[in-house]
Design a protein around this motif. Structure first.
Motif, PDB file in Angstrom:
ATOM      1  N   VAL A  75      36.882  28.695  30.455  1.00  0.00           N
ATOM      2  CA  VAL A  75      36.286  30.156  31.050  1.00  0.00           C
ATOM      3  C   VAL A  75      37.230  30.542  32.337  1.00  0.00           C
ATOM      4  O   VAL A  75      37.271  31.998  32.402  1.00  0.00           O
ATOM      5  CB  VAL A  75      35.047  29.576  31.591  1.00  0.00           C
ATOM      6  N   LEU A  76      37.808  29.924  32.894  1.00  0.00           N
ATOM      7  CA  LEU A  76      38.665  30.560  34.035  1.00  0.00           C
ATOM      8  C   LEU A  76      40.084  31.301  33.340  1.00  0.00           C
ATOM      9  O   LEU A  76      40.291  32.358  33.849  1.00  0.00           O
ATOM     10  CB  LEU A  76      39.410  29.581  34.959  1.00  0.00           C
ATOM     11  N   HIS A  77      40.553  30.752  32.364  1.00  0.00           N
ATOM     12  CA  HIS A  77      41.495  31.545  31.258  1.00  0.00           C
ATOM     13  C   HIS A  77      40.992  32.948  30.824  1.00  0.00           C
ATOM     14  O   HIS A  77      41.595  33.596  30.900  1.00  0.00           O
ATOM     15  CB  HIS A  77      41.967  30.515  30.166  1.00  0.00           C
ATOM     16  N   ALA A  78      39.783  32.752  30.460  1.00  0.00           N
ATOM     17  CA  ALA A  78      39.013  33.797  29.620  1.00  0.00           C
ATOM     18  C   ALA A  78      38.939  34.894  30.941  1.00  0.00           C
ATOM     19  O   ALA A  78      39.246  36.287  30.658  1.00  0.00           O
ATOM     20  CB  ALA A  78      37.913  33.666  29.102  1.00  0.00           C
ATOM     21  N   ILE A  79      38.629  34.485  32.079  1.00  0.00           N
ATOM     22  CA  ILE A  79      38.289  35.593  33.242  1.00  0.00           C
ATOM     23  C   ILE A  79      39.675  36.262  33.847  1.00  0.00           C
ATOM     24  O   ILE A  79      39.623  37.480  33.879  1.00  0.00           O
ATOM     25  CB  ILE A  79      37.580  34.925  34.269  1.00  0.00           C
ATOM     26  N   VAL A  80      40.814  35.216  33.575  1.00  0.00           N
ATOM     27  CA  VAL A  80      41.806  35.899  34.115  1.00  0.00           C
ATOM     28  C   VAL A  80      42.652  36.754  33.056  1.00  0.00           C
ATOM     29  O   VAL A  80      43.048  37.914  33.434  1.00  0.00           O
ATOM     30  CB  VAL A  80      42.946  34.813  34.447  1.00  0.00           C
ATOM     31  N   LYS A  81      42.533  36.462  31.906  1.00  0.00           N
ATOM     32  CA  LYS A  81      42.988  36.977  30.781  1.00  0.00           C
ATOM     33  C   LYS A  81      42.168  38.563  30.475  1.00  0.00           C
ATOM     34  O   LYS A  81      42.745  39.642  30.362  1.00  0.00           O
ATOM     35  CB  LYS A  81      42.996  36.433  29.468  1.00  0.00           C
ATOM     36  N   LEU A  82      40.964  38.364  30.662  1.00  0.00           N
ATOM     37  CA  LEU A  82      40.034  39.542  30.512  1.00  0.00           C
ATOM     38  C   LEU A  82      39.596  40.648  31.552  1.00  0.00           C
ATOM     39  O   LEU A  82      38.949  41.553  31.070  1.00  0.00           O
ATOM     40  CB  LEU A  82      38.869  39.324  29.652  1.00  0.00           C
ATOM     41  N   ARG A  83      39.700  40.146  32.654  1.00  0.00           N
ATOM     42  CA  ARG A  83      39.133  40.979  33.864  1.00  0.00           C
ATOM     43  C   ARG A  83      40.497  40.887  34.888  1.00  0.00           C
ATOM     44  O   ARG A  83      41.568  40.209  35.230  1.00  0.00           O
ATOM     45  CB  ARG A  83      38.362  40.226  34.773  1.00  0.00           C
ATOM     46  N   ALA A  84      40.668  42.260  35.443  1.00  0.00           N
ATOM     47  CA  ALA A  84      41.419  42.548  36.235  1.00  0.00           C
ATOM     48  C   ALA A  84      41.337  42.087  37.720  1.00  0.00           C
ATOM     49  O   ALA A  84      40.063  41.585  38.094  1.00  0.00           O
ATOM     50  CB  ALA A  84      41.649  44.056  36.433  1.00  0.00           C
ATOM     51  N   GLY A  85      42.313  41.696  38.560  1.00  0.00           N
ATOM     52  CA  GLY A  85      42.123  41.288  39.980  1.00  0.00           C
ATOM     53  C   GLY A  85      41.134  42.174  40.692  1.00  0.00           C
ATOM     54  O   GLY A  85      40.354  41.467  41.616  1.00  0.00           O
ATOM     55  N   ASP A  86      41.290  43.250  40.733  1.00  0.00           N
ATOM     56  CA  ASP A  86      40.438  44.081  41.583  1.00  0.00           C
ATOM     57  C   ASP A  86      39.033  44.011  41.014  1.00  0.00           C
ATOM     58  O   ASP A  86      37.959  44.189  42.025  1.00  0.00           O
ATOM     59  CB  ASP A  86      40.633  45.979  41.326  1.00  0.00           C
ATOM     60  N   ASP A  87      38.520  43.560  39.724  1.00  0.00           N
ATOM     61  CA  ASP A  87      37.391  43.449  39.506  1.00  0.00           C
ATOM     62  C   ASP A  87      36.756  42.075  39.895  1.00  0.00           C
ATOM     63  O   ASP A  87      35.542  42.091  40.468  1.00  0.00           O
ATOM     64  CB  ASP A  87      36.916  43.161  37.908  1.00  0.00           C
ATOM     65  N   ILE A  88      37.660  41.116  40.054  1.00  0.00           N
ATOM     66  CA  ILE A  88      37.143  39.779  40.785  1.00  0.00           C
ATOM     67  C   ILE A  88      36.541  39.986  42.197  1.00  0.00           C
ATOM     68  O   ILE A  88      35.857  39.640  42.701  1.00  0.00           O
ATOM     69  CB  ILE A  88      38.136  38.881  40.398  1.00  0.00           C
ATOM     70  N   VAL A  89      37.586  40.796  42.898  1.00  0.00           N
ATOM     71  CA  VAL A  89      37.485  40.959  44.540  1.00  0.00           C
ATOM     72  C   VAL A  89      36.251  41.795  44.461  1.00  0.00           C
ATOM     73  O   VAL A  89      35.607  41.482  45.350  1.00  0.00           O
ATOM     74  CB  VAL A  89      38.751  41.803  44.949  1.00  0.00           C
ATOM     75  N   SER A  90      36.118  42.787  43.817  1.00  0.00           N
ATOM     76  CA  SER A  90      34.983  43.605  43.837  1.00  0.00           C
ATOM     77  C   SER A  90      33.461  42.792  43.501  1.00  0.00           C
ATOM     78  O   SER A  90      32.460  43.411  43.961  1.00  0.00           O
ATOM     79  CB  SER A  90      34.941  45.127  43.068  1.00  0.00           C
ATOM     80  N   ALA A  91      33.584  41.895  42.601  1.00  0.00           N
ATOM     81  CA  ALA A  91      32.628  40.978  42.074  1.00  0.00           C
ATOM     82  C   ALA A  91      31.924  40.291  43.473  1.00  0.00           C
ATOM     83  O   ALA A  91      30.931  40.423  43.696  1.00  0.00           O
ATOM     84  CB  ALA A  91      32.726  40.019  41.223  1.00  0.00           C
ATOM     85  N   PHE A  92      32.917  39.848  44.421  1.00  0.00           N
ATOM     86  CA  PHE A  92      32.347  39.296  45.438  1.00  0.00           C
ATOM     87  C   PHE A  92      31.931  39.981  46.483  1.00  0.00           C
ATOM     88  O   PHE A  92      31.408  39.892  47.400  1.00  0.00           O
ATOM     89  CB  PHE A  92      33.504  38.437  46.071  1.00  0.00           C
ATOM     90  N   GLY A  93      32.750  41.467  46.473  1.00  0.00           N
ATOM     91  CA  GLY A  93      32.202  42.553  47.318  1.00  0.00           C
ATOM     92  C   GLY A  93      30.577  42.843  47.216  1.00  0.00           C
ATOM     93  O   GLY A  93      29.923  43.099  48.072  1.00  0.00           O
TER      94      GLY A  93
END
Length: 273
Positions: free
Chosen positions: A164-182
């Motif tokens: 799942v982590l591999h899928a998130i890293v491949k399919l989502r941009a780093g900014d998306d992950i940061v904004s998710a926690f935002g």
């Protein structure tokens, strides 16, 4: 029986079972006065802190609320099973995240059918789930990443966590992950800024949350990688032992089956890491 004492606590006792079934705390000083209503549904306590507290019996309301929550959970679990039967993975994943049931979510990812279509390769095991991960909302993505962090700490669940982590890293941009926690911390950050916090506190808090997540993932991921490398090395030892056991007797030779037909002997050992 209801009791009061100098520890500022009011306690409700079950005389037959000889145990305290409720401790009520609303005073800051010694409780000197105590009274019970005629219907025994209200208790009044007065203390040296000049506060009079009315305690009401809400046992029935709590029982009804608990039963309503249980019934609602049963309906949601049935909906989850129905979504899986219909291959509606988006609704199933969103419902599991809303119910905060990482066990069901882990089972869902673990039992995903593998994609056999070479033209549409899948990272998670099913193209539809890849699409769900790619379009998952901010707060749901943050919840999923926290579940991945917890799964990654256990060797039995680390395989799903890494997939799942591999899928998130491949399919989502780093900014998306940061904004998710935002988005997850939006309410608390707005409260902080309303009290005089600096502008940009949201971004700082989001980056700190991502950094904390990554720092928790790295050591366990390195441990899993080291274990896999060790298994690969041990597989070469097995390959070597098998080669020594046949002592070259099958090299370039063929066996005959019971019908006299020539039969090739395949001694190749494949190792998949």
């Amino acid at each position: 029986m209801v009791s009061a004492a100098s520890d500022s606590l009011v306690k409700l006792w079950n005389v037959r079972a000889e145990e305290c079934i409720a401790t009520m705390d609303n005073h800051e000083d010694k409780v000197w006065a105590l009274a019970v209503s005629s219907d025994e549904r209200t208790v009044v306590s007065g203390a040296a802190d000049s506060v009079v507290t009315f305690w009401e019996d809400c046992t029935e309301e709590q029982a009804q609320e608990k039963e309503a929550q249980r019934a609602e959970m049963v309906l949601k679990e049935q909906d989850f099973v129905n979504y899986l039967a219909l291959n509606d993975y988006r609704s199933a994943i969103l419902l599991a995240l809303a119910m905060d049931q990482p066990g069901r979510l882990h089972t869902l990812f673990k039992n995903l059918p593998s994609s056999i279509d070479v033209a549409t390769p899948s990272i998670t095991g099913h193209p539809a789930v890849d699409e769900v991960v790619r379009t998952l909302g901010g707060t749901d993505l943050a919840k999923l990443l926290r579940h991945v962090r917890n799964w990654n700490t256990n060797a039995r669940t680390s395989e799903v966590a890494q997939r799942v982590l591999h899928a998130i890293v491949k399919l989502r941009a780093g900014d998306d992950i940061v904004s998710a926690f935002g988005e997850e911390n939006a309410l608390s950050v707005l409260s902080l800024m309303a009290e005089g916090g600096i502008t940009g506190a949201k971004d700082n808090k989001s980056v700190a949350a991502v950094r904390e997540l990554v720092e928790a993932l790295i050591p366990y991921t390195e441990r899993h990688l080291a274990r896999m490398e060790k298994l690969v090395q041990e597989s070469y030892v097995v390959d070597y032992l098998l080669g020594e056991m046949d002592d070259g007797r099958f090299d370039g030779l063929e066996d005959e089956d019971e019908f006299g037909n020539m039969m090739d002997v395949d001694m190749a050992v494949s190792v998949q890491a």
